[in-house]
Design an enzyme around this catalytic site. Structure first.
Site, PDB file in Angstrom:
ATOM      1  N   ARG A  84       0.853  -1.189   0.000  1.00  0.00           N
ATOM      2  CA  ARG A  84       0.000   0.000   0.000  1.00  0.00           C
ATOM      3  C   ARG A  84       0.889   1.241   0.000  1.00  0.00           C
ATOM      4  O   ARG A  84       1.734   1.401   0.879  1.00  0.00           O
ATOM      5  CB  ARG A  84      -0.916   0.002   1.227  1.00  0.00           C
ATOM      6  CG  ARG A  84      -1.713   1.279   1.382  1.00  0.00           C
ATOM      7  CD  ARG A  84      -2.741   1.199   2.514  1.00  0.00           C
ATOM      8  NE  ARG A  84      -3.487   2.446   2.581  1.00  0.00           N
ATOM      9  CZ  ARG A  84      -3.390   3.340   3.564  1.00  0.00           C
ATOM     10  NH1 ARG A  84      -2.586   3.110   4.601  1.00  0.00           N
ATOM     11  NH2 ARG A  84      -4.083   4.451   3.528  1.00  0.00           N
ATOM     12  N   HIS A 128      -3.022  10.918   0.642  1.00  0.00           N
ATOM     13  CA  HIS A 128      -2.469  10.693   1.979  1.00  0.00           C
ATOM     14  C   HIS A 128      -1.878  12.037   2.436  1.00  0.00           C
ATOM     15  O   HIS A 128      -0.702  12.136   2.780  1.00  0.00           O
ATOM     16  CB  HIS A 128      -1.448   9.555   1.978  1.00  0.00           C
ATOM     17  CG  HIS A 128      -1.255   8.903   3.321  1.00  0.00           C
ATOM     18  ND1 HIS A 128      -1.409   7.557   3.526  1.00  0.00           N
ATOM     19  CD2 HIS A 128      -0.911   9.422   4.524  1.00  0.00           C
ATOM     20  CE1 HIS A 128      -1.160   7.269   4.802  1.00  0.00           C
ATOM     21  NE2 HIS A 128      -0.847   8.386   5.425  1.00  0.00           N
ATOM     22  N   GLU A 173      -7.751   8.572   6.030  1.00  0.00           N
ATOM     23  CA  GLU A 173      -8.067   9.200   7.311  1.00  0.00           C
ATOM     24  C   GLU A 173      -8.574  10.632   7.200  1.00  0.00           C
ATOM     25  O   GLU A 173      -7.908  11.572   7.678  1.00  0.00           O
ATOM     26  CB  GLU A 173      -6.835   9.142   8.232  1.00  0.00           C
ATOM     27  CG  GLU A 173      -6.315   7.741   8.469  1.00  0.00           C
ATOM     28  CD  GLU A 173      -5.241   7.684   9.554  1.00  0.00           C
ATOM     29  OE1 GLU A 173      -4.752   8.743   9.968  1.00  0.00           O
ATOM     30  OE2 GLU A 173      -4.913   6.575  10.000  1.00  0.00           O
ATOM     31  N   ASN A 299      -7.699   1.828   9.563  1.00  0.00           N
ATOM     32  CA  ASN A 299      -6.416   1.999  10.233  1.00  0.00           C
ATOM     33  C   ASN A 299      -6.676   1.947  11.729  1.00  0.00           C
ATOM     34  O   ASN A 299      -7.460   2.739  12.250  1.00  0.00           O
ATOM     35  CB  ASN A 299      -5.782   3.350   9.884  1.00  0.00           C
ATOM     36  CG  ASN A 299      -5.371   3.435   8.414  1.00  0.00           C
ATOM     37  OD1 ASN A 299      -5.403   2.431   7.694  1.00  0.00           O
ATOM     38  ND2 ASN A 299      -4.985   4.614   7.982  1.00  0.00           N
ATOM     39  N   TYR A 301      -4.884   1.630  15.635  1.00  0.00           N
ATOM     40  CA  TYR A 301      -3.673   1.649  16.460  1.00  0.00           C
ATOM     41  C   TYR A 301      -3.951   1.369  17.933  1.00  0.00           C
ATOM     42  O   TYR A 301      -3.193   0.688  18.588  1.00  0.00           O
ATOM     43  CB  TYR A 301      -2.955   3.005  16.313  1.00  0.00           C
ATOM     44  CG  TYR A 301      -2.303   3.133  14.961  1.00  0.00           C
ATOM     45  CD1 TYR A 301      -1.054   2.590  14.729  1.00  0.00           C
ATOM     46  CD2 TYR A 301      -2.976   3.736  13.897  1.00  0.00           C
ATOM     47  CE1 TYR A 301      -0.458   2.655  13.476  1.00  0.00           C
ATOM     48  CE2 TYR A 301      -2.386   3.804  12.637  1.00  0.00           C
ATOM     49  CZ  TYR A 301      -1.129   3.257  12.438  1.00  0.00           C
ATOM     50  OH  TYR A 301      -0.550   3.305  11.201  1.00  0.00           O
ATOM     51  N   GLU A 353      -3.755  -0.138   7.936  1.00  0.00           N
ATOM     52  CA  GLU A 353      -2.599   0.241   8.763  1.00  0.00           C
ATOM     53  C   GLU A 353      -2.778  -0.340  10.146  1.00  0.00           C
ATOM     54  O   GLU A 353      -3.856  -0.236  10.737  1.00  0.00           O
ATOM     55  CB  GLU A 353      -2.472   1.769   8.936  1.00  0.00           C
ATOM     56  CG  GLU A 353      -2.020   2.504   7.720  1.00  0.00           C
ATOM     57  CD  GLU A 353      -1.888   4.007   7.970  1.00  0.00           C
ATOM     58  OE1 GLU A 353      -1.685   4.421   9.134  1.00  0.00           O
ATOM     59  OE2 GLU A 353      -1.998   4.749   7.000  1.00  0.00           O
TER      60      GLU A 353
END
Ligand code: FCB
Length: 447
Positions: A84, A128, A173, A299, A301, A353
């Protein structure tokens, strides 16, 4: 649905599962002014005193632009089947409108062909975050005209590369662009006004929907989708006030994006809270935003913890923390995916991600990053749990291929499974990269 939790991790995934590593253009390419590239809002933002923790910028970064072939070999050596990456819009169109930059387009041609030659699926992201500065000078994402510039850019990239891509993502995002970039001002373009941030979020979503319609009208071959940063949000305590705070945060940060994408409406309670800061819309905008996506990128985290009183302090939770101060909380990923699937019936979904920053340095040519390895392993297990529960998971990508420019943290935070020595540009696979390669070898013994 039966649990596979008793099986070895590699046996919990279908053979055709997508396994990758992820990067973005600004964070790795460098070559900030090479071959006709225009200025991006991040080039400009980095020059604002105090904007970047270590005073650095993306001028050289990992010098990926000049080291493409070696880096492609590096990706292939990890045993993944997908990569990616993002396109730097100002590299292919310096001003965000008008002339296309052939040298920039040729770079991404070489990148995509190089991936295919190595048996790797290309997964391209259009935005991005590195918007051409020339568009920012005209109002950037707050200005409705940028929506149409973005659709033109999407079509150009499809004409040039579309026949060779596995997936094409419109935005990475949008919450970060809107809130960190236009409300908190800690990311480019560094503005601090809620009404602007809200309008930006609407224009990002609208440009996503209109781009999908235009790409499909021109016969898109790649699967089309969007990537959202999402957290599983929990109340700090079981009190009614904390539970209400968690619901409100979930509506503002997650459902503000997922409701319009999947249901064609913004959450009523957030619109009410925004009052005069609610976005200006035109008839048809919400229907365009709800254009069906072929896939969703998530994504993930860490979790979010909401409190009606004193803000929650992750350092007090007792969970392991990464170098970003984020809690390691893999169960939140399973919970998040289950919530999304229950609310919207998800299309094929990729973890686009997932990874962790830890301060690590090579010792005798090795980087012993056991914490990162465990972070990745436990989150892959969380994806397997979601698969067991019927969530249509299609792939998982580690953030990141290599250490890189971590936005306002500069080069101080290292997310790579490959270490980068910025003085020499030497790449050293960390133990986590070795673990990932061995794991992937077991996933696809014949590959
Ligand atoms: C995400 C970004 C990515 C990287 C990771 C750590 O928000 O998409 O570029 O910075 O965080």
């Amino acid at each position: 649905m039966s649990s596979t939790a008793h099986l070895p991790l590699h046996q919990r995934f279908p053979r055709d599962f997508t396994w990758g590593v992820a990067t973005s253009a600004f964070q790795i390419e460098g070559a900030a002014t090479a071959d006709g590239k225009g200025e991006s809002i991040w080039d400009r933002f980095c020059r604002q005193p105090g904007a970047i923790a270590d005073g650095s910028n993306g001028d050289i970064a990992c010098d990926h632009y000049h080291r493409l072939e070696g880096d492609l070999d590096l990706i292939a050596s990890l045993g993944v089947n997908a990569y990616r990456f993002s396109v730097s819009w100002p590299r292919v169109q310096a001003l965000g409108s008008g002339a296309w930059n052939e040298a920039g387009l040729a770079f991404y041609d070489r990148l995509v062909d190089g991936l295919l030659q190595r048996g790797l699926q290309p997964h391209l992201t259009l935005n991005h975050w590195d918007l051409p500065q020339a568009l920012q000078d005209q109002g950037g994402w707050a200005h409705r005209d940028t929506v149409h510039r973005f659709v033109d850019y999407a079509l150009q990239m499809q004409r040039r590369l579309g026949d060779r891509l596995q997936t094409m993502t419109t935005h990475n995002e949008p919450w970060v662009v809107a809130v960190l970039g236009h409300e908190q001002g800690i990311f480019a373009p560094g503005l601090k006004r809620r009404a602007t941030a809200v309008q930006v979020s609407h224009h990002l979503l609208l440009s996503h929907g209109l781009a999908l319609q235009a790409l499909r009208a021109e016969g898109a071959k790649a699967a089309l989708g969007i990537v959202l940063n999402l957290a599983h949000i929990e109340p700090a305590t079981a009190s009614a006030a904390d539970r209400r705070a968690a619901q409100a945060d979930d509506a503002r940060n997650r459902r503000w994006y997922t409701d319009p994408l999947f249901k064609g409406q913004y959450p009523e309670e957030v619109l009410a809270e925004l009052g005069a800061d609610a976005p200006a819309m035109q008839p048809g905008d919400l229907a365009a935003i709800a254009t069906p996506i072929d896939f969703l990128g998530v994504n993930y985290y860490t979790r979010g913890v909401s409190s009606a009183g004193v803000p929650f302090d992750p350092a007090q939770s007792g969970l392991p923390l990464t170098d970003m101060g984020w809690e390691v909380y893999p169960r939140g990923l399973t919970e998040l995916l289950i919530t999304l699937h229950r609310e919207y019936r998800l299309p094929p979904t990729y973890i686009t991600e997932n990874g962790a920053a830890f301060a690590d340095a090579p010792v005798d040519g090795r980087v012993h990053d056991a914490e990162r390895t465990e972070y990745i392993r436990s989150h892959i297990a969380a994806v397997a749990d979601a698969l067991d529960l019927g969530v249509p998971m299609a792939g998982y990508m580690v953030w990141s291929l290599m250490d890189n420019f971590e936005w306002s943290s500069g080069y101080a935070k290292r997310f790579g499974i490959v270490h980068v020595d910025y003085a020499t540009q030497r790449r050293t696979p960390k133990d986590s990269a070795r673990w990932y390669r061995e794991f992937l070898g077991r996933c696809r013994p014949s590959a």
